[in-house]
Design an enzyme around this catalytic site. Structure first.
Site, short mmCIF file in Angstrom:
data_model
loop_
_atom_site.label_atom_id
_atom_site.label_comp_id
_atom_site.label_asym_id
_atom_site.label_seq_id
_atom_site.Cartn_x
_atom_site.Cartn_y
_atom_site.Cartn_z
N GLY A 131 0.84 -1.18 0.00
CA GLY A 131 0.00 0.00 0.00
C GLY A 131 0.88 1.24 0.00
CB CYS A 132 0.37 4.67 -1.25
SG CYS A 132 -1.25 5.12 -0.60
CD1 TRP A 133 -2.29 6.21 2.82
CD2 TRP A 133 -0.89 7.41 4.08
NE1 TRP A 133 -2.68 7.52 2.72
CE2 TRP A 133 -1.84 8.28 3.49
CE3 TRP A 133 0.08 7.94 4.90
CZ2 TRP A 133 -1.83 9.66 3.72
CZ3 TRP A 133 0.10 9.31 5.13
CH2 TRP A 133 -0.86 10.15 4.54
#
Length: 308
Positions: A115-117
């Site tokens: 995921g990006c976060w």
């Protein structure tokens, strides 16, 4: 014979980005379901099983269904959903996470794209555990801001429609149940859940993650230079990595720390700031939420799996 790549969900935000990144690749054959068959499960099964690598850009349940439709032992999978990020048998697709992670990805048949976060916090926190500077039970909070493209098509359409009237800073995840917490806990080597407090800004893509550290309660309080050295040594040892560590500096502000500075790339830059007298530090990471945070990472993982 060129490797066949099938993007299941190629018309979504991440799928479109991957198509764009692969558009000029003459070394690959991109296979696509004809428009009139796009909703047929049988068509998806056919193309999934015909692919050398299937990249899943789908909601979780649809991604799980796609995996179940693969009946051969040759199709490799990169799943961009959250469905398999902490699942047994799936390698985590953050190639710079460990010294041997790129080799793990290269030899795996099932890759969970990160995921990006979580990627920024993992990049800054994991090396500190390895170096013995942060215990696994140390309380962690993650803040930051991301472009609205991270919310998918509905959020993109909403922000574009509102234009200048859209929120400049919109906190979310206020129930403290952010979907990326399990992978962040697992791969940052945390013994309990961190607090994640993300926000969306009125820009399309790019992001900054921030991890503040209150170090005074540790038996051995590391200096900012200690933290920086551990993180820098980690990434310096990774051949071919795309994560850069900024020089350690004592500055009030740095104009280069801009969430959009790496848009359209697969790069990430990490910063360490500290006040040793206060025993406090900030760990920052800057990257493209659609690049290193999604499509760029997927293409990087694909290349590792293909040995290119």
């Amino acid at each position: 014979m060129k490797p066949k790549i099938f993007i299941d969900g190629e018309h979504g935000t991440t799928g479109l980005q991957i198509r764009a990144l692969l558009a000029e690749r003459g070394d690959l054959e991109i296979i696509s379901i004809p428009a009139e068959r796009r909703k047929e499960t049988a068509a998806r099964a056919e193309f999934l099983n015909a692919a050398d690598i299937a990249i899943l850009c789908l909601p979780d349940d649809a991604a799980k269904e796609s995996v179940s439709l693969i009946t051969n032992d040759t199709t490799k999978v990169i799943d961009a959903s959250t469905a398999h990020r902490v699942a047994e048998g799936w390698a985590y697709g953050f190639a710079e996470m460990d010294r041997d992670q790129a080799k793990t990805i290269a030899s795996a048949k099932r890759i969970a794209n990160p995921g990006c976060w979580p990627q920024g916090p993992i990049a800054t926190l994991r090396p500190l555990v390895t170096a013995g500077l942060r215990p696994a039970d140390f309380p962690i909070t993650v803040n930051g801001i991301s472009g609205y493209s991270g919310g998918g098509r509905p959020m993109i359409e909403d922000y574009v429609a509102k234009g200048e009237d859209a929120s400049e800073f919109l906190p979310y995840g206020l129930t403290l149940q952010h979907k990326h917490v399990p992978e962040l806990r697992a791969y940052a080597k945390l013994s309990h859940d961190p607090i994640m407090q993300p926000a969306v800004g009125n820009f399309a893509q790019g992001m900054i993650t921030v991890v503040p550290l209150q170090l005074g309660g540790l038996d051995h309080v590391p200096s900012g230079a200690d933290l920086h050295a551990a993180i820098a040594d980690h990434f310096a040892a990774i051949k071919g990595g795309v994560v850069e560590v900024a020089p350690y500096a004592h500055l009030e502000r740095m104009p280069e720390i801009d969430p959009e500075v790496y848009n359209g790339t697969n790069r990430m830059k990490v910063y360490v700031f500290a006040n040793d007298k206060r025993a406090q530090a900030l760990l920052l990471a800057v990257y493209d939420n659609l690049g290193k945070g999604a499509s760029g990472a997927a293409v990087q993982n694909m290349d590792l799996m293909l040995g290119t």
